[in-house]
Scaffold this motif. Structure first.
Motif, short mmCIF file in Angstrom:
data_model
loop_
_atom_site.label_atom_id
_atom_site.label_comp_id
_atom_site.label_asym_id
_atom_site.label_seq_id
_atom_site.Cartn_x
_atom_site.Cartn_y
_atom_site.Cartn_z
N THR A 93 66.65 35.95 59.38
CA THR A 93 65.42 36.74 59.27
C THR A 93 64.22 35.93 59.74
O THR A 93 63.33 36.47 60.41
N LYS A 149 64.16 36.12 63.50
CA LYS A 149 63.69 37.43 63.95
C LYS A 149 62.17 37.51 63.85
O LYS A 149 61.50 38.01 64.76
N GLU A 150 61.64 37.04 62.73
CA GLU A 150 60.19 37.05 62.56
C GLU A 150 59.50 36.24 63.66
O GLU A 150 58.50 36.68 64.25
N GLU A 203 69.45 46.51 52.80
CA GLU A 203 69.05 45.48 53.76
C GLU A 203 68.32 46.11 54.95
O GLU A 203 67.36 45.53 55.48
N GLN A 260 64.66 45.07 56.26
CA GLN A 260 64.38 44.67 57.65
C GLN A 260 63.32 45.56 58.29
O GLN A 260 62.49 45.10 59.06
N TYR A 305 60.04 44.42 57.00
CA TYR A 305 59.66 43.18 57.70
C TYR A 305 59.10 43.51 59.08
O TYR A 305 58.08 42.96 59.50
#
Length: 306
Positions: A56, A59-60, A87, A91, A94
């Motif tokens: 994660t 990805k950020e 999840e 995501q 996010y």
């Protein structure tokens, strides 16, 4: 950002170093090549982006870096491919907080959900975000088909407004248009039938070999949409041996090798994938190098008004 789901949206690769870290300078070079070629959006964290092996935090970093570099020129889309609704909701939240402009959404991973479960999954995520969503319909690789009746149910979710059409059945474009008109934007998700699907009314192309050959990909899209089919077809015929690299289980390795040969990427992949070796590597290299050696001269496609 307000944007239209149309044009060329590269499913961009994630660049790694030899030590398995993110290679941000090379990722930036890859991004710039796409922007210079005139792409219309960017999809991060798809199959080609090796989403299943990204953390994660990675990805950020990729999303925020891309947003900073594109500076609002094109929308930045994050793929959501998770095994649980919980999840996927996390995501998608996010993605919103990181500044992504939209989501590409796959059915649940690993478990083969039935029609009711699949629709509920998509509706649940759509209800939890205001980001526009493109449903990725790929029953060949992911076992779950989103049928016309299911898209009929999903039409009630106003932010589900695009389809990545990867059934590999070109007639599905016509079925979708007959049933829904322009309710959904449709983007072809299979490189080897992209010209055909765009000629039949698809609005764009979520492309793979664009990662190595961005100008040729955008040229085909713009020529088709301008009605210059003969010119588009000539480029497409040259492209086909390369486009066929997109429909293989090792498409990530193949396309990354192509990008490396074209000077816009590296062939490093993250385990369990391994870089190509031996006779397989030589076979794929020949296809790539033959294509590079015979690369066509393109018309001034960026000046085409659509």
């Amino acid at each position: 950002m307000q944007f239209a789901w149309k044009g060329v949206f590269p499913a961009i690769t994630t660049q790694f170093t030899a030590n398995d870290g993110l290679d941000m300078p090379l990722f930036e070079k890859s991004l710039q090549a796409q922007l210079d070629a005139g792409v219309d959006g960017l999809v991060l964290g798809g199959t080609l982006g090796e989403a299943s092996v990204l953390t994660t935090d990675e990805k950020e970093r990729l999303v925020k870096f891309t947003i900073d570099k594109v500076k609002g020129k094109v929308p930045v889309i994050l793929n959501i491919a998770e095994g649980s609704t919980r999840e996927a909701l996390l995501q998608s939240a996010y993605a919103k907080s990181w500044g992504a402009d939209g989501l590409m959404l796959l059915p649940p991973m690993r478990y083969k959900s039935d029609d009711r479960e699949t629709v509920h999954y998509f509706q649940t995520i759509a209800a939890a975000t205001d980001l526009p969503i493109m449903i990725y319909n790929n029953p060949v690789d992911y076992r779950v088909e989103v049928t016309l009746d299911m898209f009929g149910e999903l039409a009630a979710s106003s932010n589900i407004n695009a389809i990545k059409e990867s059934t590999r059945d070109v007639s599905n474009i016509t079925r979708l248009r007959n049933r829904f008109g322009n309710r959904y934007s449709i983007l072809c998700g299979v490189d080897t039938i992209a010209l055909e699907e765009m000629a039949l009314g698809a609005d764009g192309w979520v492309a793979g070999l664009v990662c190595a050959f961005p100008a040729e990909t955008v040229a085909i899209y713009r020529l088709v949409k301008a009605g210059r089919i003969a010119e588009a077809t000539a480029i497409y015929r040259w492209f086909m041996p390369l486009l066929e690299l997109d429909i293989h289980p090792k498409l990530v390795q193949y396309i990354k090798l192509a990008a490396a040969q074209a000077g816009v990427g590296a062939e490093y992949v993250r385990a369990p994938r391994l870089s190509l070796a031996g006779a397989e590597r030589e076979r794929i290299l020949k296809i790539i190098n033959d294509g590079i050696a015979s690369r066509p001269v393109l018309p001034d496609y960026l000046q085409i008004k659509l």
